[in-house]
Write a protein that holds these residues in place. Structure first.
Motif, PDB file in Angstrom:
ATOM      1  N   GLY A 122       0.779  -1.235   0.050  1.00 47.47           N
ATOM      2  CA  GLY A 122       0.081   0.040  -0.006  1.00 47.47           C
ATOM      3  C   GLY A 122       0.761   1.254   0.046  1.00 47.47           C
ATOM      4  N   PHE A 123       0.345   2.440  -0.237  1.00 43.48           N
ATOM      5  CA  PHE A 123       0.946   3.716  -0.436  1.00 43.48           C
ATOM      6  C   PHE A 123       1.259   4.152   1.076  1.00 43.48           C
ATOM      7  CE2 PHE A 123      -1.555   3.673  -4.122  1.00 43.48           C
ATOM      8  CZ  PHE A 123      -0.833   3.748  -5.171  1.00 43.48           C
ATOM      9  N   ASN A 124       2.505   4.787   1.059  1.00 44.10           N
ATOM     10  CA  ASN A 124       2.900   5.316   2.299  1.00 44.10           C
ATOM     11  C   ASN A 124       3.384   6.765   2.368  1.00 44.10           C
ATOM     12  OD1 ASN A 124       5.601   5.793   4.223  1.00 44.10           O
ATOM     13  ND2 ASN A 124       3.687   5.237   5.296  1.00 44.10           N
ATOM     14  N   ARG A 125       2.992   7.750   2.874  1.00 42.56           N
ATOM     15  CA  ARG A 125       3.237   9.193   2.575  1.00 42.56           C
ATOM     16  C   ARG A 125       4.679   9.457   2.866  1.00 42.56           C
ATOM     17  NH1 ARG A 125      -0.706  12.664   5.858  1.00 42.56           N
ATOM     18  NH2 ARG A 125       0.659  14.657   4.770  1.00 42.56           N
ATOM     19  N   ALA A 126       5.170   8.951   3.929  1.00 41.01           N
ATOM     20  CA  ALA A 126       6.770   9.122   4.356  1.00 41.01           C
ATOM     21  C   ALA A 126       7.629   8.503   3.275  1.00 41.01           C
ATOM     22  CB  ALA A 126       7.046   8.513   5.540  1.00 41.01           C
ATOM     23  N   GLN A 127       7.096   7.420   2.554  1.00 42.59           N
ATOM     24  CA  GLN A 127       8.057   6.772   1.220  1.00 42.59           C
ATOM     25  C   GLN A 127       7.902   7.954   0.363  1.00 42.59           C
ATOM     26  OE1 GLN A 127       6.394   2.856   0.823  1.00 42.59           O
ATOM     27  NE2 GLN A 127       7.485   2.263   2.573  1.00 42.59           N
ATOM     28  N   SER A 128       6.788   8.648   0.037  1.00 39.57           N
ATOM     29  CA  SER A 128       6.536   9.650  -1.162  1.00 39.57           C
ATOM     30  C   SER A 128       7.632  10.596  -0.722  1.00 39.57           C
ATOM     31  CB  SER A 128       5.303   9.949  -1.357  1.00 39.57           C
ATOM     32  OG  SER A 128       4.388   8.809  -1.555  1.00 39.57           O
ATOM     33  N   ALA A 129       7.611  11.039   0.536  1.00 36.93           N
ATOM     34  CA  ALA A 129       8.123  12.238   0.776  1.00 36.93           C
ATOM     35  C   ALA A 129       9.821  12.057   0.890  1.00 36.93           C
ATOM     36  CB  ALA A 129       7.867  12.597   2.425  1.00 36.93           C
ATOM     37  N   VAL A 130      10.125  10.695   1.213  1.00 42.18           N
ATOM     38  CA  VAL A 130      11.668  10.248   0.822  1.00 42.18           C
ATOM     39  C   VAL A 130      12.136  10.489  -0.635  1.00 42.18           C
ATOM     40  CG1 VAL A 130      13.426   8.685   1.078  1.00 42.18           C
ATOM     41  CG2 VAL A 130      11.730   9.074   2.919  1.00 42.18           C
ATOM     42  N   LEU A 131      11.172   9.966  -1.455  1.00 38.47           N
ATOM     43  CA  LEU A 131      11.482  10.246  -2.583  1.00 38.47           C
ATOM     44  C   LEU A 131      11.576  11.859  -3.200  1.00 38.47           C
ATOM     45  CD1 LEU A 131       9.290   7.639  -4.930  1.00 38.47           C
ATOM     46  CD2 LEU A 131      11.754   7.695  -4.646  1.00 38.47           C
ATOM     47  N   GLU A 132      10.560  12.327  -2.733  1.00 35.38           N
ATOM     48  CA  GLU A 132      10.624  13.712  -3.194  1.00 35.38           C
ATOM     49  C   GLU A 132      12.103  14.282  -2.645  1.00 35.38           C
ATOM     50  OE1 GLU A 132       8.859  15.484  -5.278  1.00 35.38           O
ATOM     51  OE2 GLU A 132       7.384  13.577  -5.428  1.00 35.38           O
ATOM     52  N   ALA A 133      12.185  13.905  -1.303  1.00 30.11           N
ATOM     53  CA  ALA A 133      13.649  14.655  -0.930  1.00 30.11           C
ATOM     54  C   ALA A 133      14.730  14.115  -1.504  1.00 30.11           C
ATOM     55  CB  ALA A 133      13.528  14.414   0.593  1.00 30.11           C
ATOM     56  N   ALA A 134      14.744  12.940  -2.002  1.00 29.30           N
ATOM     57  CA  ALA A 134      15.920  12.535  -2.973  1.00 29.30           C
ATOM     58  C   ALA A 134      15.897  12.975  -4.169  1.00 29.30           C
ATOM     59  CB  ALA A 134      15.696  10.966  -3.151  1.00 29.30           C
ATOM     60  N   ILE A 135      15.050  13.525  -4.841  1.00 26.54           N
ATOM     61  CA  ILE A 135      15.146  14.222  -6.144  1.00 26.54           C
ATOM     62  C   ILE A 135      15.570  15.601  -5.671  1.00 26.54           C
ATOM     63  CG2 ILE A 135      13.545  15.169  -7.857  1.00 26.54           C
ATOM     64  CD1 ILE A 135      12.152  12.644  -7.971  1.00 26.54           C
ATOM     65  N   LEU A 136      15.129  16.399  -4.534  1.00 24.46           N
ATOM     66  CA  LEU A 136      15.668  17.596  -4.063  1.00 24.46           C
ATOM     67  C   LEU A 136      17.221  17.295  -4.011  1.00 24.46           C
ATOM     68  CD1 LEU A 136      13.420  19.044  -1.337  1.00 24.46           C
ATOM     69  CD2 LEU A 136      13.778  19.799  -3.769  1.00 24.46           C
ATOM     70  N   VAL A 137      17.700  16.476  -3.361  1.00 24.67           N
ATOM     71  CA  VAL A 137      19.171  16.181  -3.218  1.00 24.67           C
ATOM     72  C   VAL A 137      19.788  15.994  -4.497  1.00 24.67           C
ATOM     73  CG1 VAL A 137      20.797  14.384  -2.304  1.00 24.67           C
ATOM     74  CG2 VAL A 137      18.984  15.302  -0.993  1.00 24.67           C
ATOM     75  N   SER A 138      19.389  15.373  -5.452  1.00 34.01           N
ATOM     76  CA  SER A 138      19.769  15.028  -6.808  1.00 34.01           C
ATOM     77  C   SER A 138      19.764  16.482  -7.559  1.00 34.01           C
ATOM     78  CB  SER A 138      19.240  14.237  -7.611  1.00 34.01           C
ATOM     79  OG  SER A 138      17.692  14.699  -8.288  1.00 34.01           O
ATOM     80  N   ARG A 139      19.240  17.527  -7.111  1.00 34.31           N
ATOM     81  CA  ARG A 139      19.199  18.771  -7.948  1.00 34.31           C
ATOM     82  C   ARG A 139      19.576  20.039  -6.988  1.00 34.31           C
ATOM     83  NH1 ARG A 139      13.199  18.132 -10.199  1.00 34.31           N
ATOM     84  NH2 ARG A 139      13.364  16.227 -11.593  1.00 34.31           N
ATOM     85  N   LEU A 140      20.328  19.605  -6.042  1.00 36.38           N
ATOM     86  CA  LEU A 140      20.822  20.803  -4.906  1.00 36.38           C
ATOM     87  C   LEU A 140      21.487  21.782  -5.575  1.00 36.38           C
ATOM     88  CD1 LEU A 140      21.915  18.825  -1.619  1.00 36.38           C
ATOM     89  CD2 LEU A 140      19.916  20.262  -1.935  1.00 36.38           C
ATOM     90  N   LYS A 141      22.402  21.546  -6.672  1.00 37.95           N
ATOM     91  CA  LYS A 141      23.077  22.610  -7.236  1.00 37.95           C
ATOM     92  C   LYS A 141      22.378  23.490  -8.271  1.00 37.95           C
ATOM     93  CE  LYS A 141      27.470  20.267  -7.425  1.00 37.95           C
ATOM     94  NZ  LYS A 141      28.064  19.043  -8.159  1.00 37.95           N
ATOM     95  N   MET A 142      21.018  23.267  -8.409  1.00 38.29           N
ATOM     96  CA  MET A 142      20.166  24.003  -9.286  1.00 38.29           C
ATOM     97  C   MET A 142      19.145  24.720  -8.549  1.00 38.29           C
ATOM     98  SD  MET A 142      19.292  21.317 -12.143  1.00 38.29           S
ATOM     99  CE  MET A 142      19.683  19.770 -11.823  1.00 38.29           C
ATOM    100  N   LEU A 143      18.866  24.303  -7.427  1.00 40.01           N
ATOM    101  CA  LEU A 143      18.152  25.011  -6.423  1.00 40.01           C
ATOM    102  C   LEU A 143      18.311  25.911  -5.567  1.00 40.01           C
ATOM    103  CD1 LEU A 143      15.863  21.595  -5.688  1.00 40.01           C
ATOM    104  CD2 LEU A 143      15.356  23.501  -7.390  1.00 40.01           C
TER     105      LEU A 143
END
Ligand SMILES: Cc1cc2nc3c(=O)[nH]c(=O)nc-3n(C[C@H](O)[C@H](O)[C@H](O)COP(=O)(O)O)c2cc1C
Length: 191
Positions: A122-143
């Motif tokens: 089933g879906f879990n909001r914290a798992q989605s939040a980690v994914l979003e934060a991982a994407i932020l980390v992969s774009r730190l130089k651009m943000l």
């Protein structure tokens, strides 16, 4: 639709490369689009194969972005390669065609076999939040720092309300990485 999964490919020295990627399906084929330069790109070009791992252990996403790539592997069934032991299911793929591009080429891969190891819980909001934060980390130089802080403030709500142990660990790895990046950035700005 884009699905966030882990691609495993074989390096030239026989070790397995692990990378989070967003994949799409089109006319029965899986599209993997790595930005240049990329080990995943080189490995698929050389071996003409890849493995898609569908996981719910978000430590693997966070780990890949924070230098923790030592995850248990199991040999694949029909192609030469490895999958993550933690995969809920995995899909073994063979290269069908390649579309080159200066920035982001595309591989079109044909499914050879798909195997389920464990049920989707089933879906879990914290798992989605980690994914979003991982994407932020992969774009730190651009943000900007403000943008990152603003996004984290919202994502923290899901972590605080719904995280299990793996999500808390994954979140902490990402927060440490962001903090180190911001400290180094502010040092280089004042230097
Ligand atoms: C959820 C998620 C999805 C990603 N999707 C892609 C993608 O589709 N293509 C890509 O090149 N990088 C993507 N990235 C970033 C790569 O995982 C990362 O840059 C990685 O190091 C790829 O390079 P490599 O093959 O050399 O390891 C994604 C990262 C995350 C966290």
């Amino acid at each position: 639709m884009i699905q966030e999964i882990i691609v495993t490919t074989q390096n030239q020295d026989g070790t397995t490369h692990i990378a989070p990627m967003g994949i799409r399906e089109e006319n029965g084929l899986v599209i993997i689009a790595p930005f240049k330069p990329s080990s995943t790109l080189e490995n698929i070009q050389r071996n003409k194969s890849a493995v898609v791992n569908r996981i719910d252990d978000v430590r693997i996403f966070a780990g890949c972005l924070t230098g923790r790539k030592d995850w248990s592997l199991v040999p694949t069934e029909q192609i030469s390669g490895h999958r993550l032991e933690a995969a809920l299911s995995h899909l073994e793929l063979e290269l069908e065609s390649f579309e080159d591009d200066e920035l982001r080429p595309r591989f079109y891969l044909k499914p050879v076999v798909e195997i389920t190891h464990s049920a989707f819980k089933g879906f879990n909001r914290a798992q989605s939040a980690v994914l979003e934060a991982a994407i932020l980390v992969s774009r730190l130089k651009m943000l900007s720092e403000e943008k990152v802080e603003q996004e984290l403030e919202y994502l923290t709500i899901a972590i605080e309300k719904t995280a299990g142990e793996n999500e808390k660990i994954a979140w902490q790895w990402l927060m440490d990485k962001i903090e180190t990046f911001q400290q180094e950035n502010s040092k280089s700005e004042t230097a």
